[in-house]
Design a protein around this motif. Structure first.
Motif, short mmCIF file in Angstrom:
data_model
loop_
_atom_site.label_atom_id
_atom_site.label_comp_id
_atom_site.label_asym_id
_atom_site.label_seq_id
_atom_site.Cartn_x
_atom_site.Cartn_y
_atom_site.Cartn_z
N PRO A 291 38.18 40.30 47.02
CA PRO A 291 38.71 41.06 45.89
C PRO A 291 38.96 40.15 44.69
N ALA A 292 38.96 40.77 43.50
CA ALA A 292 39.16 40.01 42.28
C ALA A 292 40.19 40.70 41.40
N SER A 293 41.02 39.89 40.79
CA SER A 293 41.96 40.36 39.78
C SER A 293 41.58 39.67 38.49
N LEU A 294 41.07 40.42 37.55
CA LEU A 294 40.57 39.88 36.30
C LEU A 294 41.64 40.05 35.23
N GLN A 295 42.11 38.92 34.69
CA GLN A 295 43.22 38.94 33.74
C GLN A 295 42.72 38.96 32.31
N HIS A 296 43.45 39.68 31.46
CA HIS A 296 43.08 39.82 30.06
C HIS A 296 44.36 40.06 29.28
N LYS A 297 44.34 39.82 27.99
CA LYS A 297 45.53 40.07 27.19
C LYS A 297 45.90 41.56 27.20
N LEU A 298 44.94 42.41 27.55
CA LEU A 298 45.20 43.85 27.66
C LEU A 298 45.80 44.24 29.00
N GLY A 299 45.85 43.30 29.93
CA GLY A 299 46.39 43.60 31.25
C GLY A 299 45.51 43.01 32.33
N SER A 300 45.55 43.65 33.46
CA SER A 300 44.83 43.17 34.63
C SER A 300 43.91 44.27 35.14
N PHE A 301 42.74 43.87 35.62
CA PHE A 301 41.80 44.81 36.21
C PHE A 301 41.49 44.31 37.61
N ILE A 302 41.54 45.19 38.60
CA ILE A 302 41.37 44.81 39.99
C ILE A 302 40.12 45.48 40.54
N ILE A 303 39.32 44.72 41.27
CA ILE A 303 38.14 45.24 41.94
C ILE A 303 38.18 44.70 43.38
N ALA A 304 38.04 45.61 44.34
CA ALA A 304 38.11 45.18 45.74
C ALA A 304 37.28 46.11 46.62
N PRO A 305 36.65 45.57 47.67
CA PRO A 305 35.99 46.45 48.63
C PRO A 305 37.01 47.42 49.23
N ASN B 93 36.29 49.72 51.86
CA ASN B 93 36.11 50.06 53.26
C ASN B 93 35.33 48.97 53.98
N ASP B 94 35.25 49.10 55.28
CA ASP B 94 34.50 48.15 56.10
C ASP B 94 33.04 48.18 55.68
N GLY B 95 32.48 47.06 55.39
CA GLY B 95 31.11 46.98 54.92
C GLY B 95 30.99 46.95 53.41
N GLY B 96 32.06 47.26 52.71
CA GLY B 96 32.07 47.16 51.26
C GLY B 96 31.19 48.17 50.54
N HIS B 97 30.93 49.31 51.16
CA HIS B 97 30.07 50.32 50.53
C HIS B 97 30.79 51.09 49.42
N GLU B 98 32.09 50.92 49.38
CA GLU B 98 32.88 51.59 48.35
C GLU B 98 33.82 50.57 47.71
N MET B 99 34.05 50.72 46.42
CA MET B 99 34.93 49.83 45.68
C MET B 99 36.21 50.56 45.28
N PHE B 100 37.29 49.83 45.33
CA PHE B 100 38.58 50.25 44.81
C PHE B 100 38.71 49.52 43.48
N ALA B 101 39.11 50.23 42.44
CA ALA B 101 39.29 49.60 41.14
C ALA B 101 40.59 50.10 40.53
N GLY B 102 41.18 49.27 39.70
CA GLY B 102 42.40 49.69 39.04
C GLY B 102 42.71 48.84 37.83
N ARG B 103 43.42 49.45 36.93
CA ARG B 103 43.85 48.76 35.71
C ARG B 103 45.36 48.88 35.62
N GLN B 104 46.00 47.76 35.31
CA GLN B 104 47.45 47.73 35.18
C GLN B 104 47.85 47.78 33.71
#
Length: 190
Positions: A40-54, A56-67
């Motif tokens: 998983p990755a947490s990408l930091q920016h002056k606008l906040g944080s963006f998260i991208i992570a597998p 499910n098992d196998g990584g066929h789907e991504m979870f994403a979010g912005r703080q």
């Protein structure tokens, strides 16, 4: 945590001033994501944080979010926001041009037909507890119940495994030579 509330009925979570908007979508939709990109990755920016992570098992789907930094609201206002899907998608895509091409492609996924589970998540903090076990030692808290960490991306479950393993090692090695309360206090301090 219901166990935390049982053991500490007067301790309540406090809104941190940060909330997130999260969603999921098929990994195959991300052409800019290379196989060697660390997730998983947490990408930091002056606008906040963006998260991208597998997701499910196998990584066929991504979870994403912005703080976002955001003022506290009452329950009705949070619920209204959670139900306004157009507002949530617009917030995810605010100032898209200021983010990297990868984040822009993730932001675009929120409007695809395959995107789902669009929701809001208020980040709360909880005061530190003096102990993770009841005075009798019959109730022991583990994972996010004890540590007050968000359970996203399995953090709470992972912490529960670590807590359970370390407690099991301690109790197995104590072999009845130390009373339970002293063993739990030692484990809690560790």
């Amino acid at each position: 945590s219901r166990v935390r509330a049982y053991m500490y009925p007067d301790v309540h979570p406090n809104y941190s001033g940060v909330f997130g908007i999260t969603y999921a979508f098929p990994t195959a939709n991300l052409s800019l994501l290379t196989k060697d990109f660390p997730l998983p990755a947490s990408l930091q920016h002056k606008l906040g944080s963006f998260i991208i992570a597998p997701q499910n098992d196998g990584g066929h789907e991504m979870f994403a979010g912005r703080q976002f930094n955001f003022p506290h609201q009452d329950r009705a206002a949070w619920d209204a926001m959670a139900n306004d899907k157009e507002l949530l998608m617009e917030m995810i895509q605010r100032e898209t041009e200021k983010w990297s091409p990868l984040v822009q492609s993730v932001q675009a996924q929120v409007r695809t037909p395959e995107a789902h589970s669009l929701s809001v998540w208020q980040f709360d903090s909880v005061p530190k507890m003096d102990r993770w076990f009841s005075s009798t030692g019959r109730v022991i808290m583990l994972g996010d119940a004890a540590h007050g960490i968000p359970p996203s991306i399995g953090q709470g479950a992972n912490q529960a495994f670590e807590d359970g393993y370390s407690l099991g090692l301690l109790l197995a090695n104590a072999d009845g030579r130390i009373n339970l309360t002293d063993a739990l206090r030692s484990w809690n301090d560790y």
